[in-house]
Design a protein around this motif. Structure first.
Motif, PDB file in Angstrom:
ATOM      1  N   VAL A 619      98.420 -48.514  62.221  1.00 36.08           N
ATOM      2  CA  VAL A 619      98.862 -47.717  61.071  1.00 36.08           C
ATOM      3  C   VAL A 619     100.371 -47.891  60.932  1.00 36.08           C
ATOM      4  CG1 VAL A 619      99.100 -45.420  60.067  1.00 36.08           C
ATOM      5  CG2 VAL A 619      97.043 -45.989  61.344  1.00 36.08           C
ATOM      6  N   GLU A 620     100.836 -48.184  59.719  1.00 28.11           N
ATOM      7  CA  GLU A 620     102.275 -48.294  59.487  1.00 28.11           C
ATOM      8  C   GLU A 620     102.923 -46.912  59.616  1.00 28.11           C
ATOM      9  OE1 GLU A 620     104.192 -50.757  59.108  1.00 28.11           O
ATOM     10  OE2 GLU A 620     102.953 -52.469  58.516  1.00 28.11           O
ATOM     11  N   PRO A 621     104.159 -46.828  60.152  1.00 29.80           N
ATOM     12  CA  PRO A 621     104.851 -45.532  60.227  1.00 29.80           C
ATOM     13  C   PRO A 621     105.042 -44.923  58.845  1.00 29.80           C
ATOM     14  CG  PRO A 621     105.965 -47.195  61.556  1.00 29.80           C
ATOM     15  CD  PRO A 621     104.945 -47.923  60.746  1.00 29.80           C
ATOM     16  N   ASP A 622     105.109 -43.583  58.788  1.00 30.69           N
ATOM     17  CA  ASP A 622     105.182 -42.883  57.507  1.00 30.69           C
ATOM     18  C   ASP A 622     106.589 -42.822  56.926  1.00 30.69           C
ATOM     19  OD1 ASP A 622     102.368 -41.967  57.408  1.00 30.69           O
ATOM     20  OD2 ASP A 622     102.953 -40.882  59.208  1.00 30.69           O
ATOM     21  N   GLY A 623     107.590 -42.739  57.813  1.00 35.00           N
ATOM     22  CA  GLY A 623     108.959 -42.599  57.324  1.00 35.00           C
ATOM     23  C   GLY A 623     109.197 -41.295  56.595  1.00 35.00           C
ATOM     24  N   GLY A 624     108.451 -40.232  56.960  1.00 34.36           N
ATOM     25  CA  GLY A 624     108.648 -38.922  56.359  1.00 34.36           C
ATOM     26  C   GLY A 624     108.083 -38.788  54.966  1.00 34.36           C
ATOM     27  N   GLN A 625     107.327 -39.780  54.496  1.00 33.11           N
ATOM     28  CA  GLN A 625     106.816 -39.770  53.132  1.00 33.11           C
ATOM     29  C   GLN A 625     105.294 -39.641  53.126  1.00 33.11           C
ATOM     30  OE1 GLN A 625     109.016 -39.851  50.476  1.00 33.11           O
ATOM     31  NE2 GLN A 625     110.551 -39.750  52.115  1.00 33.11           N
ATOM     32  N   GLY A 626     104.773 -39.080  52.039  1.00 29.78           N
ATOM     33  CA  GLY A 626     103.333 -39.046  51.838  1.00 29.78           C
ATOM     34  C   GLY A 626     102.654 -37.856  52.485  1.00 29.78           C
ATOM     35  N   GLY A 627     101.320 -37.896  52.390  1.00 32.47           N
ATOM     36  CA  GLY A 627     100.518 -36.778  52.884  1.00 32.47           C
ATOM     37  C   GLY A 627     100.089 -36.899  54.323  1.00 32.47           C
ATOM     38  N   GLY A 628     100.616 -37.898  55.058  1.00 30.90           N
ATOM     39  CA  GLY A 628     100.288 -38.027  56.462  1.00 30.90           C
ATOM     40  C   GLY A 628      98.920 -38.651  56.691  1.00 30.90           C
ATOM     41  N   HIS A 629      98.488 -38.604  57.959  1.00 31.29           N
ATOM     42  CA  HIS A 629      97.204 -39.189  58.353  1.00 31.29           C
ATOM     43  C   HIS A 629      96.342 -38.123  59.020  1.00 31.29           C
ATOM     44  CE1 HIS A 629      98.370 -43.317  57.443  1.00 31.29           C
ATOM     45  NE2 HIS A 629      99.551 -43.041  57.989  1.00 31.29           N
ATOM     46  N   ARG A 630      95.045 -38.263  58.796  1.00 35.69           N
ATOM     47  CA  ARG A 630      94.076 -37.323  59.380  1.00 35.69           C
ATOM     48  C   ARG A 630      93.547 -37.937  60.668  1.00 35.69           C
ATOM     49  NH1 ARG A 630      90.757 -37.515  54.024  1.00 35.69           N
ATOM     50  NH2 ARG A 630      91.738 -39.562  54.125  1.00 35.69           N
ATOM     51  N   ILE A 631      93.864 -37.300  61.754  1.00 34.83           N
ATOM     52  CA  ILE A 631      93.541 -37.823  63.086  1.00 34.83           C
ATOM     53  C   ILE A 631      92.480 -36.948  63.730  1.00 34.83           C
ATOM     54  CG2 ILE A 631      94.475 -38.473  65.336  1.00 34.83           C
ATOM     55  CD1 ILE A 631      95.711 -40.030  63.053  1.00 34.83           C
ATOM     56  N   ALA A 632      91.483 -37.561  64.348  1.00 34.89           N
ATOM     57  CA  ALA A 632      90.482 -36.800  65.098  1.00 34.89           C
ATOM     58  C   ALA A 632      90.081 -37.580  66.334  1.00 34.89           C
ATOM     59  CB  ALA A 632      89.256 -36.510  64.239  1.00 34.89           C
ATOM     60  N   VAL A 633      89.903 -36.884  67.446  1.00 34.77           N
ATOM     61  CA  VAL A 633      89.384 -37.467  68.675  1.00 34.77           C
ATOM     62  C   VAL A 633      88.040 -36.807  68.956  1.00 34.77           C
ATOM     63  CG1 VAL A 633      90.838 -35.860  69.971  1.00 34.77           C
ATOM     64  CG2 VAL A 633      89.714 -37.715  71.168  1.00 34.77           C
ATOM     65  N   VAL A 634      87.027 -37.625  69.230  1.00 35.68           N
ATOM     66  CA  VAL A 634      85.683 -37.124  69.494  1.00 35.68           C
ATOM     67  C   VAL A 634      85.200 -37.711  70.813  1.00 35.68           C
ATOM     68  CG1 VAL A 634      83.297 -37.005  68.685  1.00 35.68           C
ATOM     69  CG2 VAL A 634      85.176 -36.939  67.037  1.00 35.68           C
ATOM     70  N   ARG A 635      84.870 -36.830  71.747  1.00 41.46           N
ATOM     71  CA  ARG A 635      84.231 -37.284  72.975  1.00 41.46           C
ATOM     72  C   ARG A 635      82.766 -36.869  72.942  1.00 41.46           C
ATOM     73  NH1 ARG A 635      84.336 -35.888  79.454  1.00 41.46           N
ATOM     74  NH2 ARG A 635      83.084 -37.717  79.948  1.00 41.46           N
ATOM     75  N   ASP A 636      81.867 -37.846  73.101  1.00 46.11           N
ATOM     76  CA  ASP A 636      80.425 -37.614  73.095  1.00 46.11           C
ATOM     77  C   ASP A 636      79.891 -37.981  74.471  1.00 46.11           C
ATOM     78  OD1 ASP A 636      77.696 -37.546  72.719  1.00 46.11           O
ATOM     79  OD2 ASP A 636      77.766 -38.405  70.713  1.00 46.11           O
ATOM     80  N   VAL A 637      79.684 -36.961  75.294  1.00 45.17           N
ATOM     81  CA  VAL A 637      79.215 -37.200  76.660  1.00 45.17           C
ATOM     82  C   VAL A 637      77.834 -37.815  76.650  1.00 45.17           C
ATOM     83  CG1 VAL A 637      78.549 -36.056  78.810  1.00 45.17           C
ATOM     84  CG2 VAL A 637      80.673 -35.414  77.674  1.00 45.17           C
ATOM     85  N   ALA A 638      76.958 -37.335  75.758  1.00 42.50           N
ATOM     86  CA  ALA A 638      75.592 -37.840  75.712  1.00 42.50           C
ATOM     87  C   ALA A 638      75.562 -39.330  75.417  1.00 42.50           C
ATOM     88  CB  ALA A 638      74.794 -37.081  74.653  1.00 42.50           C
ATOM     89  N   ALA A 639      76.417 -39.780  74.520  1.00 38.80           N
ATOM     90  CA  ALA A 639      76.450 -41.196  74.161  1.00 38.80           C
ATOM     91  C   ALA A 639      77.352 -42.006  75.085  1.00 38.80           C
ATOM     92  CB  ALA A 639      76.932 -41.364  72.722  1.00 38.80           C
ATOM     93  N   GLY A 640      78.137 -41.321  75.928  1.00 38.81           N
ATOM     94  CA  GLY A 640      79.030 -42.024  76.841  1.00 38.81           C
ATOM     95  C   GLY A 640      80.151 -42.755  76.132  1.00 38.81           C
TER      96      GLY A 640
END
Length: 706
Positions: A619-640
């Motif tokens: 991802v290119e850096p934002d430089g303080g501009q725009g609406g940012g990025h939506r980040i999510a981390v998902v750990r699924d133990v069942a699926a490993g």
């Protein structure tokens, strides 16, 4: 130029082992050419085809539904493979009986290198009759030599029949799923459909069940019948479409057969195992009440997100069992058995469920050791299926399925098939059903140590959608921090949970009242990322954190946020979300400027230098501009696995296998992470809408967060 010649235009004289054209050979232009040395006795022709079918010499003949091309490969059998071999032309001849005589047609092709494919697309105008045996052969012409016909010597003429008659539509019937308005059981129950045709030359049927693939079955017997097996995987109105095909490939008009499939039968036996603490029996939702041994304690924990309230804990001794003292399913018939389990230990062989068969067990579901590590297992007769990796203290849904119609067994863990499907040989098992132990020659053994809940046994096939539902765990929201305000440096959790405490260098940005967002001339220099405010961090010391852990990093979890970097060229790694312990982070999401990527890093232990697994997305850096990025981390133990989402969608996600992990004791951190020197990797930028869930959100659920 090609020339088609009628009968009698060429005669061949046989002299010993030689074939000779009498006097002259007519070329395609009709020019007389003296015959050179005779050709060898062997045919030059090979790989003869009538259309897409083999030559069809003798019986069975080749039946075709369109006038076919004739094909052959021609090469001198003595020196055709030598360099500089002369070119060769092909002469085709077809003939058939008509009005007491024989009709013949010929064509000579242009010359090509030896070993080439020569073909003649029979034209409609030469009058190939339908339903008549058409014979053909081919020979080679090369430098005045003429080879024998492909039908001479050990060869035979190719024969085909031009068949344009379409077979009658087939008839379909089923005693298991009759057509009409009646609803018939049901999902997970095999049915047979019988197909017949009044046409005598039908060889096969193509069929498809609505929404499924097109398949083919061969016809057999005097009524040209075929049987189709079908296992419904959903209830409702179903339709089977069948088309008959004859030996020429002509297809009938389709026959549509509609039938109604009812919902799958309820379990033959079902114990929730959520009975009150101190109970000596397990109430049955279906089947008989079960007796609990002295080593079975009700009122134990239950997996989150399942709707279960409690389970039974078995102590791993000979008294740790639950049994109805009766069989619940025919073990040599179709059955499905499953339960939620949490092993306290994964050593040795341990049984979740089984059914007695004499001095042994007809089947067992549980865990065992393979390749030096524990694996889930499902044994039927003398065959054991294994897959997945149980973890001590980790909840899992384990299920075994045997389909007597196909003879195959399958093991499922957390709703997903693991290992291979295998053909097994079951044994009759009319003994008692057991939870937590298996019958052996010297008594019961392989005792389960840990919790068991929601034990169910079906006398049918549990279909994949059902298995996924049985194993489903809904993610639950643990915290939502809108980051709109922070009076006294405290940003509240939306539902009254743990707040985020802002550290030095952290502040809430909000628009002041002097600028109306609806005014086109309003330009405050910055806007909140989401709604009315966001968290600003200075990149030196700014952060926000909860006092205690929010997610259990040893289980499945999801954590998300919207983030915007303040710099166009960041000069150090910056962490937006993390949760860890004394020595490191169980997980952290950071921006790595050296690769211009967001990274998700998870560790195997709370130790310096612990093994790490990393997923990165450019991802290119934002430089303080725009609406940012939506980040999510998902750990699924069942699926490993672990997944890093950037901007919320599956196509922008990175996935890695991860089966390690540990339960962290530290609070959720926003804007910083652990380094070798303590806290560091401070974020310079803005963060908004932080959320945390127990359980793994699906791809669509992650996309719906924003």
């Amino acid at each position: 130029m090609r020339q088609i010649m009628g009968a009698g235009r060429r005669r061949t004289a046989r002299l010993g082992a030689l074939s000779l054209v009498a006097g002259v050979v007519l070329t395609t232009q009709g020019t007389a050419v003296a015959v050179a040395d005779p050709a060898p006795e062997q045919s030059w022709a090979s790989q003869l085809e009538t259309g897409s079918r083999a030559c069809g010499a003798g019986e069975p003949q080749a039946y075709v539904r369109t006038v076919p091309p004739l094909r052959a490969v021609l090469s001198d059998p003595v020196n055709g493979g030598q360099p500089g071999a002369p070119a060769v032309a092909a002469e085709f001849e077809v003939w058939w009986s008509a009005d007491g005589g024989v009709e013949r047609r010929r064509l000579t092709t242009t010359s090509k290198p030896q070993g080439s494919v020569f073909s003649w697309q029979l034209p409609e105008e030469i009058g190939i009759p339908a339903d008549t045996a058409i014979s053909w052969h081919v020979r080679a012409l090369s430098e005045g030599k003429t080879s024998p016909w492909s039908s001479e010597g050990a060869g035979a003429a190719c024969v085909f029949v031009y068949d344009r008659t379409v077979p009658a539509a087939p008839a379909v019937s089923s005693a298991d799923y009759p057509d009409g308005d009646d609803w018939t059981d049901g999902v997970g129950v095999h049915g047979t459909f019988h197909i017949t045709s009044p046409s005598e030359d039908v060889e096969s049927y193509q069929y498809t069940f609505l929404g499924g693939p097109q398949l083919t079955v061969q016809a057999s017997g005097p009524d040209r019948a075929a049987d189709i097996d079908y296992l419904p995987e959903s209830s409702g109105l179903h339709m089977l479409t069948v088309q008959a095909f004859d030996r020429a490939g002509n297809g009938s008009t389709p026959t549509n057969y509609q039938f109604r499939v009812g919902s799958g039968r309820a379990p033959a036996a079902h114990w929730k195992l959520d009975d009150a603490a101190g109970s000596h029996t397990a109430a049955a939702e279906a089947g008989p009440v079960a007796r609990a041994g002295a080593g079975a304690a009700f009122g134990a924990g239950a997996p989150s997100g399942t709707g279960m309230t409690s389970s039974v804990s078995l102590d791993g001794t000979e008294d740790g069992f639950v049994t109805p003292d009766a069989p619940v399913v025919a073990a040599d018939g179709t059955f499905t058995v499953g339960a939620w389990v949490r092993p306290a230990s994964v050593d040795g062989t341990r049984t979740v469920a089984s059914q007695d068969s004499g001095q042994g067990a007809a089947f067992t579901l549980g865990l065992r050791q393979a390749g030096g590590k524990p694996v889930w297992s499902f044994a039927v007769g003398g065959t054991t299926l294994t897959g997945g990796e149980p973890g001590a203290g980790e909840w899992a849904h384990v299920l075994g399925r045997y389909d007597a119609r196909t003879g195959k067994a399958r093991l499922y863990v957390n709703g997903k098939a693991v290992g291979d499907e295998r053909t097994v040989t079951p044994v009759a098992g009319d003994g008692d059903f057991q939870i937590g132990r298996a019958r052996g020659a010297a008594g019961y053994r392989d005792h389960w140590r840990g919790e068991v809940g929601e034990a169910q046994v079906f006398d049918r096939v549990a279909v994949p959608a059902e298995i996924e539902r049985l194993a489903a765990r809904k993610a639950e929201l643990l915290g939502h921090w809108a980051l709109e305000t922070a009076p006294g440096g405290i940003s509240a959790e939306s539902n009254g949970g743990q707040p985020l405490k802002l550290g030095q260098g952290a502040s809430i940005f909000r628009l002041d009242g002097t600028c109306d967002p609806a005014d086109p001339d309003c330009n405050p220099g910055d806007w909140p990322l989401v709604d009315e405010g966001h968290l600003n961090l200075n990149g030196v010391s700014g952060h926000a954190a909860t006092e205690k852990p929010v997610v259990d990093t040893g289980e499945s979890y999801t954590v998300s946020a919207t983030v915007r970097l303040a710099d166009q060229e960041p000069d150090h790694p910056m962490t937006v979300l993390s949760q860890g312990g004394a020595h490191g982070d169980a997980f952290k999401v950071r921006y790595e400027p050296s690769t211009s990527s967001w990274e998700l890093v998870v560790t195997d232990a709370d130790e310096p230098g612990a093994a790490e697994t990393t997923v990165a997305r450019f991802v290119e850096p934002d430089g303080g501009q725009g609406g940012g990025h939506r980040i999510a981390v998902v750990r699924d133990v069942a699926a490993g696995r672990i997944t890093l989402f950037v901007d919320g969608y599956a196509k922008t996600a990175g996935v890695a296998e991860f089966r390690g992990g540990w339960t962290s004791g530290g609070g959720l951190q926003v804007g910083r992470g652990r380094t070798a020197d303590g806290w560091g990797e401070y974020l310079h930028g803005a963060v908004d809408q932080v959320r945390a869930f127990s359980g793994a959100l699906t791809n669509s659920e992650v996309a719906a967060l924003w």
